[in-house]
Write an enzyme that holds these catalytic residues in place. Structure first.
Site, PDB file in Angstrom:
ATOM      1  N   ASP A 130       0.870  -1.185   0.000  1.00  0.00           N
ATOM      2  CA  ASP A 130       0.000   0.000   0.000  1.00  0.00           C
ATOM      3  C   ASP A 130       0.898   1.223   0.000  1.00  0.00           C
ATOM      4  OD1 ASP A 130      -1.877   1.956   0.306  1.00  0.00           O
ATOM      5  OD2 ASP A 130      -2.604   1.287   2.263  1.00  0.00           O
ATOM      6  N   LEU A 131       0.923   1.957  -1.097  1.00  0.00           N
ATOM      7  CA  LEU A 131       1.753   3.165  -1.209  1.00  0.00           C
ATOM      8  C   LEU A 131       0.931   4.351  -0.740  1.00  0.00           C
ATOM      9  CD1 LEU A 131       3.112   1.042  -3.092  1.00  0.00           C
ATOM     10  CD2 LEU A 131       3.904   2.962  -4.504  1.00  0.00           C
ATOM     11  N   SER A 165      -5.991   3.158  -5.672  1.00  0.00           N
ATOM     12  CA  SER A 165      -6.759   2.627  -4.538  1.00  0.00           C
ATOM     13  C   SER A 165      -8.164   3.182  -4.426  1.00  0.00           C
ATOM     14  CB  SER A 165      -6.001   2.898  -3.238  1.00  0.00           C
ATOM     15  OG  SER A 165      -6.048   4.290  -2.933  1.00  0.00           O
ATOM     16  N   GLY A 166      -8.459   4.284  -5.149  1.00  0.00           N
ATOM     17  CA  GLY A 166      -9.760   4.924  -5.001  1.00  0.00           C
ATOM     18  C   GLY A 166      -9.812   5.872  -3.816  1.00  0.00           C
ATOM     19  N   GLN A 223       0.210  -4.946   5.690  1.00  0.00           N
ATOM     20  CA  GLN A 223      -1.102  -5.538   5.394  1.00  0.00           C
ATOM     21  C   GLN A 223      -1.011  -6.997   4.952  1.00  0.00           C
ATOM     22  OE1 GLN A 223      -3.566  -2.962   2.942  1.00  0.00           O
ATOM     23  NE2 GLN A 223      -2.780  -1.142   3.982  1.00  0.00           N
ATOM     24  N   THR A 229      -6.322  -6.791   6.734  1.00  0.00           N
ATOM     25  CA  THR A 229      -7.009  -6.855   5.444  1.00  0.00           C
ATOM     26  C   THR A 229      -6.684  -5.620   4.614  1.00  0.00           C
ATOM     27  OG1 THR A 229      -8.982  -5.751   6.295  1.00  0.00           O
ATOM     28  CG2 THR A 229      -8.938  -8.159   6.418  1.00  0.00           C
ATOM     29  N   HIS A 330     -39.310 -42.960   0.461  1.00  0.00           N
ATOM     30  CA  HIS A 330     -40.001 -42.004  -0.407  1.00  0.00           C
ATOM     31  C   HIS A 330     -39.657 -42.361  -1.855  1.00  0.00           C
ATOM     32  CE1 HIS A 330     -35.969 -40.145   0.057  1.00  0.00           C
ATOM     33  NE2 HIS A 330     -36.159 -39.726  -1.174  1.00  0.00           N
ATOM     34  N   LYS A 476     -47.757 -10.990 -46.080  1.00  0.00           N
ATOM     35  CA  LYS A 476     -49.024 -11.590 -46.558  1.00  0.00           C
ATOM     36  C   LYS A 476     -48.744 -12.071 -47.967  1.00  0.00           C
ATOM     37  CE  LYS A 476     -53.993 -10.903 -46.923  1.00  0.00           C
ATOM     38  NZ  LYS A 476     -54.080 -11.847 -48.046  1.00  0.00           N
ATOM     39  N   ASP A 478     -49.498 -14.515 -51.574  1.00  0.00           N
ATOM     40  CA  ASP A 478     -50.514 -14.989 -52.504  1.00  0.00           C
ATOM     41  C   ASP A 478     -50.561 -16.503 -52.466  1.00  0.00           C
ATOM     42  OD1 ASP A 478     -51.337 -12.557 -53.356  1.00  0.00           O
ATOM     43  OD2 ASP A 478     -49.967 -12.441 -55.047  1.00  0.00           O
TER      44      ASP A 478
END
Length: 755
Positions: A130-131, A165-166, A223, A229, A330, A476, A478
């Site tokens: 994790d930077l 990472s968002g 981590q 986590t 059964h 349709k 003939d």
């Protein structure tokens, strides 16, 4: 909007979870369902910690590790024992599981770098860095450090995958060819971090002390600890905007304009590029209809068939009833469907009489090999006990609306006709509550034939304003309307009025042969094609000599024991097209576009017109319905022949013109003469046909104009023909009429004005 996925129902879909962008819970739900295929391999088998924002990202959040007792039973679980107790985590390895995550408003999904193995935490399968940028560190500097980490990892023969990472930083994942302990993974990651710290002491720190991070990138190796986590790849972040922990390419990491991505951008990239992390984790085993069956059996302990391959669809026509001496005796009732045996446990077996109903408990789908299985399942194994085959045979489907035994869906109904050695007849299975169904013996229904049915009739009208969303458009042609019954190779053809005309269409024997596996009643048109392949009414008049007489099917009324007249047009059409896939049966394609486009296409093909059919309409035998609308490109009119005039010039020895009428309430009304459209052979044939009908009295209700009555030979009004014309005058006369041929499938009392 998606409001459910299998057993997960979305609640409060309009709740805004990201106020800055107005992103709702429904959008979050849909994102996790859509991203599941890419995300699941990276979280499957790992203990999932959820970070939840029940009231949106501007309100408080909380981490949730322990799975609540109210969580659904179908979620897989993993338990970790601590000194202070145990924690049970959800294991998310299905789309349904991710949908449950979204329903909980658990925006963030956090997982360790290890997976459960045989119920216990296993070794690490990957390493993560994790930077984390300290104060004053730019995104560009962060990316430069990421490249240095990649270089060190490459030097030890491993691969590095970057993610934005968002949140603030970058994540780097390193897959391990051979899993190692979480402690070993932490040691390796720490050494890499410390080595880089020595190489770049002014730009990188491997120490957690926050006071030492200013102006530096903290290369967080911790981590990888088995107790920690990391935000999962493709997880949303609980930030102001709905950003995502998004996989990137190394070329992007060099981009000076690199930024975090939102969920909609991630989905667009997935569609374009696929999963950039595909090599990080092995793909999930493919699921199929036998996944649950396999999970309940150990192939090393049971003699039952446990195929590894996915099922293949068969004929959907076999059944078996097995006598099962398990904990309680059964009977297992199984129907072949789409490659598996859909199964019910019936304690008292199928009922013998319509006056009684028996409980049937829906169980998991079984493999097709189970249809021949008889033997002893060991005690202690699922379903332990002796199994015997009680009856087996084939069946015909009338309705098959099945719901999974562990799903929320209601209203399941299956109706079949069984043909076994002991059991014969119609049975219904009706869902009453979840996996509990009712088995009912039904009264047998007589099988309809083409002779029992009459064609549904269309209404004259315009298709100009009709839309394809509600209407289907067909050509349709003939030809002559016929009902064709093919009963396991035996052919019956009936005209629109129900007359048996099988002998007139020997060409249709091939249709019955191609449908020899079925009993089917079809509606369609008998057509004779001209040299360019267009249905020709003139060719139809000489069909005995024509080499191209075909049956063009456009509807299906009955199939293998099931009447389809109550089914919607769209469902009937699907069945019809499925029958045609085997070859032999001709089902012309529907016309594309709305009404005007369909009409133009019919015009380009030189067809008679278009028939529009409501997509949700049922088939109404013998009724003229506004659910079917015919729009003719050329004006045609059925007429009754009331007389003829001697020909002139080259026609002095034959008929020059026919006198035509259309009946109304006052009798046969004169509508004009027709003298074109004949061949010499047709005229000679007509004269021969009309001679026995000679009469001295005019059949018309009013006296003919002198110019029309000159030289007329009257005939009894018993023959019906058809003409094409440009327009109808104010006095009821047909302009520019051209003869098309006799309609020996019609009688005078059926003739009416068509326009």
């Amino acid at each position: 909007m998606v409001d459910r996925y299998d057993r997960v129902k979305l609640t409060n879909p309009d709740k805004v979870l990201y106020p800055a962008t107005g992103t709702t819970k429904a959008e979050v739900f849909e994102y996790y369902v859509d991203v599941a295929q890419a995300m699941l391999p990276h979280i499957a088998g790992r203990a999932v910690t959820r970070k939840r924002w029940p009231n949106g990202v501007e309100e408080s959040s909380f981490f949730e590790k322990q799975l609540a007792s109210s969580a659904p039973d179908w979620l897989d679980r993993g338990t970790i024992k601590h000194k202070s107790g145990t924690t049970t985590y959800p294991l998310i390895d299905t789309v349904e599981g991710l949908a449950w995550i979204a329903q909980q408003a658990a925006l963030e999904v956090h997982v360790p770098q290890w997976r459960f193995v045989d119920g216990d935490p296993g070794p690490a399968t990957r390493i993560v860095f994790d930077l984390d940028p300290g104060d004053g560190v730019t995104f560009r500097q962060l990316c430069e450090v990421a490249h240095e980490v990649r270089g060190l990892i490459t030097d030890i023969g491993l691969t590095t995958f970057p993610l934005t990472s968002g949140s603030k930083g970058l994540h780097l994942y390193v897959p391990l060819e051979e899993p190692i302990s979480s402690r070993g993974a932490s040691v390796l990651a720490k050494r890499v971090a410390q080595q880089l710290e020595q190489i770049m002491p002014k730009r990188v720190t491997a120490t957690m002390t926050k006071s030492l991070r200013e102006g530096k990138v903290f290369l967080d190796w911790s981590q990888n600890n088995g107790n920690k986590t990391t935000i999962a790849p493709y997880s949303l972040r609980g930030r102001e905007h709905p950003t995502v922990a998004a996989p990137r390419t190394w070329d992007e990491i060099e981009d000076p304009d690199l930024r975090h991505l939102t969920f909609d951008e991630v989905l667009d990239r997935l569609e374009r590029d696929g999963d950039l992390l595909a090599a990080l984790d092995p793909p999930l085993p493919a699921t199929d209809k036998l996944t649950r069956y396999r999970s309940m059996r150990d192939r090393t302990k049971t003699p039952e068939p446990v195929p590894a391959e996915p099922p293949e669809t068969g004929a959907n026509d076999k059944f078996v009833i097995q006598e099962h001496h398990a904990r309680r005796l059964h009977y297992d009732f199984r129907l072949e469907r789409d490659g598996v045996l859909v199964s019910w446990a019936v304690p008292k077996n199928l009922p013998d009489s319509p006056s009684e109903n028996h409980l049937a408990v829906h169980t998991e789908d079984h493999p097709m090999d189970y249809i021949d299985f008889a033997g002893e399942i060991p005690k202690g194994e699922y379903g332990g006990g002796e199994v015997y085959i009680w009856d087996t045979g084939t069946y015909e489907t009338e309705k098959f609306h099945d719901n999974p035994p562990d799903g929320p869906a209601k209203g399941g109904e299956v109706i079949v006709t069984l043909h076994g050695e002991k059991v014969e007849g119609r049975y219904a299975l009706i869902q009453t509550d979840g996996k509990n169904w009712l088995a009912h013996r039904m009264k047998d229904q007589p099988k309809p034939t083409a002779g029992d049915l009459a064609p549904m009739l269309s209404t004259e009208g315009s298709v100009q304003k009709l839309k394809k969303s509600q209407w289907a458009f067909e050509g349709k042609w003939d030809g002559y309307r016929v009902l064709v019954e093919a009963d396991h190779g035996r052919l019956t053809v009936r005209s629109r009025r129900g007359r048996d005309v099988t002998g007139e269409y020997p060409q249709f024997e091939a249709v019955a042969a191609d449908l020899a596996d079925h009993h089917v009643v079809l509606d369609g048109e008998a057509v004779a094609l001209d040299e360019s392949g267009v249905p020709s009414f003139g060719e139809m008049q000489n069909r005995a000599r024509s080499t191209r007489v075909e049956f063009w099917a456009f509807d299906i009324l009955f199939l293998d024991g099931r009447s389809l007249t109550k089914a919607k047009y769209t469902d009937r059409r699907k069945l019809l097209e499925a029958l045609a896939e085997g070859g032999g049966l001709i089902v012309p394609d529907p016309l594309d576009g709305d009404g005007p486009e369909a009409l133009e296409l019919a015009r380009s093909k030189r067809w008679e017109g278009v028939v529009a059919k409501k997509r949700d309409s049922t088939y109404q035998p013998g009724r003229r319905s506004s659910a079917w609308i015919k729009d003719k490109i050329w004006n045609t009119q059925e007429v009754v022949i009331g007389g003829w005039r001697q020909g002139e010039g080259g026609r002095t020895s034959g008929i020059g013109a026919l006198l035509l009428g259309v009946p109304d309430g006052d009798g046969l009304q004169f509508v004009g003469r027709v003298g074109t459209g004949f061949t010499d052979k047709a005229l000679a044939s007509l004269k021969k046909t009309l001679e026995p009908l000679h009469t001295d009295e005019s059949p018309f209700a009013t006296e003919l104009p002198k110019q029309d009555a000159k030289g007329v030979t009257y005939v009894r009004p018993e023959l019906v023909g058809e003409v094409r014309y440009s327009e109808r005058t104010s006095d009821g006369r047909l302009r520019q009429a051209s003869w098309r041929g006799l309609r020996d499938d019609k009688t005078p009392d059926e003739v009416r004005w068509e326009g």
